[in-house]
Enzyme design. Sequence first.
Site, short mmCIF file in Angstrom:
data_model
loop_
_atom_site.label_atom_id
_atom_site.label_comp_id
_atom_site.label_asym_id
_atom_site.label_seq_id
_atom_site.Cartn_x
_atom_site.Cartn_y
_atom_site.Cartn_z
N PRO A 364 35.65 37.57 36.31
CA PRO A 364 35.99 37.01 34.99
C PRO A 364 34.84 37.17 34.01
O PRO A 364 33.67 37.12 34.38
CB PRO A 364 36.26 35.54 35.29
CG PRO A 364 36.51 35.46 36.75
CD PRO A 364 35.72 36.56 37.36
N VAL A 366 34.00 39.77 32.04
CA VAL A 366 33.35 41.07 31.81
C VAL A 366 34.05 41.87 30.71
O VAL A 366 33.66 43.00 30.43
CB VAL A 366 33.28 41.91 33.10
CG1 VAL A 366 32.40 41.22 34.14
CG2 VAL A 366 34.67 42.15 33.67
N GLY A 367 35.11 41.29 30.10
CA GLY A 367 35.71 41.95 28.94
C GLY A 367 36.93 42.78 29.23
O GLY A 367 37.24 43.71 28.48
N LYS A 368 37.68 42.47 30.29
CA LYS A 368 38.85 43.28 30.64
C LYS A 368 39.94 43.16 29.56
O LYS A 368 40.49 44.16 29.10
CB LYS A 368 39.39 42.85 32.00
CG LYS A 368 38.41 43.00 33.14
CD LYS A 368 39.05 42.69 34.48
CE LYS A 368 39.44 41.22 34.60
NZ LYS A 368 38.30 40.30 34.57
N SER A 685 30.30 40.23 56.89
CA SER A 685 29.07 40.82 56.35
C SER A 685 27.85 39.92 56.47
O SER A 685 26.73 40.35 56.18
CB SER A 685 29.29 41.19 54.88
OG SER A 685 29.60 40.06 54.11
N LYS A 728 27.00 42.86 45.46
CA LYS A 728 25.94 42.20 46.21
C LYS A 728 24.56 42.63 45.71
O LYS A 728 23.66 41.78 45.55
CB LYS A 728 26.09 42.53 47.69
CG LYS A 728 27.33 41.90 48.34
CD LYS A 728 27.50 42.36 49.77
CE LYS A 728 28.76 41.72 50.38
NZ LYS A 728 29.01 42.18 51.77
#
Length: 806
Positions: A364, A366-368, A685, A728
């Site tokens: 959320p 990031v400007g999509k 992981s 990561k």
Amino acid sequence: MTKINENINNIEIPDELPVITVRNTVFFPHQFIPLAIGRPKSLRLIEYALREDSLVGVLTQKDGTIDEPTGDELYHIGTVARVLKVIDLPDGSKSAFIQGIARFRVKKFIQDDPFFMAEIEVLKDKESENDLKVAALATNLKNLFQRASDLAPEITTEHQAMIANLHEPGTIADLITAFSNIQIEHKQEVLEILDVEKRLERVTYLFNQYLQTLELGKKIQSEVQDEINRGQREMYLRQQLKAIQKELGEYDESSDVSELKKRLEETKMPDEVRKVAEKEIDRLSRMHPASAEYTVSRTYIDWLLEIPWEISTEDNLDIEAVSAKLESDHYGLEKVKKRILEYLAVRKLKNDMRGPILCFVGPPGVGKTSLGRSIAEALGRKFVRMSLGGVRDEAEIRGHRRTYIGALPGRIIQGIKRAGSNNPVFMLDEIDKVGADFRGDPSAALLEVLDPEQNHSFSDHYLEVPFDLSKVMFIATANMQDTIIPALRDRMEIIEIPSYIEHEKVEIAKRFLVPKQIKEHGLTEDVLTFSENALRLIIRSYTREAGVRNLEREIASICRGVAKKVASGENRKFHIEADDVSEYLGPIKYFSEVAERIDEPGIATGLSWTPMGGDILFIEANKMPGSGKLVLTGHLGDVMKESAQAALSYIRARTQEFGVEEDFYQKYDIHIHVPAGAIPKDGPSAGVTIFVALLSLLVGKRVCNDLAMTGEITLRGKVLPVGGIKEKVLAAHRAGIRRVILPEKNQADLTEIPESVKSEMTFIFVKTMREVVEHALEDYKISGSDEWKAKEKKADVQEGVKEDAS
């Protein structure tokens, strides 16, 4: 001369008679008719007949349009008549009332001027031997005539009385034929039949045909009259209703069907849709405006007329201008901008290209969504946004059937109508949040919408006519791919938008966020400015996110504080430096964890992936006297618990190599905890990090302070690749960590990481857990490590030889 017994009076018929011609009628014996006489020959003949007290012969013309017929243009069988009375008319013509006496045949015409004179032969009826059949035919004919009298207006009550009082079969046949509206040719045919039985049979046949025509005509007339009466009544009631509505102020002239037809003529649409609209308008015209069905039909027609079937906006194909627009609206996001420019380039070369179906996946903030609006503005297209978060009803996509009350088209068609063009940029926001329940699966309904091979004929349940969606540019957004059904994910081109690094956030704040918030708070750049150090401090110490939403909120908080001072009368320029930030935002919320991260054995720093971007993860291990229990806390999932079991089993199997007490698992209980216990955690992981924390605890050596790690482990000591490397690594960079241990097979994933980040970091790629230990623990060496390294090197060489040979 021939004698005829007529009404007891003996009438002598001479062998020669003057002949009068009639047209469009056939005169029968025993018939009384008024005869209109206007032609010169006929007038001269009547004068002669009155003067000489003569009988006349009446013959019918074969062609009624001829004014001066010759002898050959007349039928040669007619009726002898006597003139009863002649009336002079004002226009010079005469009306003669004549009575039929007997049939005759013309032998030859003696003269044709000043009127016809012919030598004749009187014809008598041929009586039948079967009197019973003749009587039956006559009676049946009289009954048929009685039935016809109610249907034929030309049959009067006098005609009915005359026929009822007749007893002669031949006369019955003659007069019934004369009184009926039968064709002239058929009447002449009856006149020429001398056999009474055959005459009755022929008249019965002809009169039955005539009667059937009358009955069919009456039925048609009745139906037409009923329809007219119904239509007149409905029209009258509608006019009354209209007058009442006008008095109440409820009547709207624009609601008439004529207005809909006019709109239909002006609307461009496919022929298939036009036929449906015309049929529905025609159906509407026959409905009562007060009926419920009228409103449903009218709403449907309005939808058909308002949808932009063939209205398109022209694309801006200036690639340089579009590129400049995208750069001015968004910083970074190179992969997305490159894809849009590629689409435009192909669109410029091939005009009928179908719209792409893209899916922006990223955390959320990031400007999509704003990127979709920017793309629409750059292309010169209309923009439609449809939020799919929480949508669970399939009808939201495909619409409702018109049989339901309050039915509407789906939100796809509604968006197209709202855009006013058939080629907008259509954003499907939060496509990963779509859910399914008993009302259907909206994701499945989107399969046709987002399939370039099918959406050229998308069918909405409400419209029931296909709409071409192939020109629409669909852009979906999602935080994660996993929850999108595979079939739907396969139809979209996935473009991942990574988390922003600090440098990118600073640039976004300087170019977009600060000017926007200064303007929204009524300030100007002459009053308020931010230094770059202040922005970096806000990013590092007051926000921790993948996007820039919280950053914008913090900048807005500073703008509000400045606006309050300006409104209070402080008339000066405010320049926000790093030291001024705490005055507006309060104490620091997030501290750099580098200093306090590793301060004793048993703590290791891991890296995790979340839908909000990457994050660092501290894994703590502790031991206490006990019986060898393994306690796991921190809201861990099953896979993460299994990784801890695998790490412990690996250490127990190699206690001598690692220098660990052989009976530690009998003397101590091991407790592994992952902080932020309220947040669920799972995945393989963290296996490497758990292993390093356990080993650090058991050998009493600290983990390196500037190191983070990720990777899955096996019981054989191998390190397997994991996902989310980009997120990561960015999380490690954001936290100030500059060294990262990664599985060797994840080396290719570094291509997605910005060069500015890679240049500041060191990546250590490992294949085995022994290599992890060599790099992770301070001042620690595994026993026999030199022999182990030589063995590993030899194995690598052999493996390389095998690959070369293959």
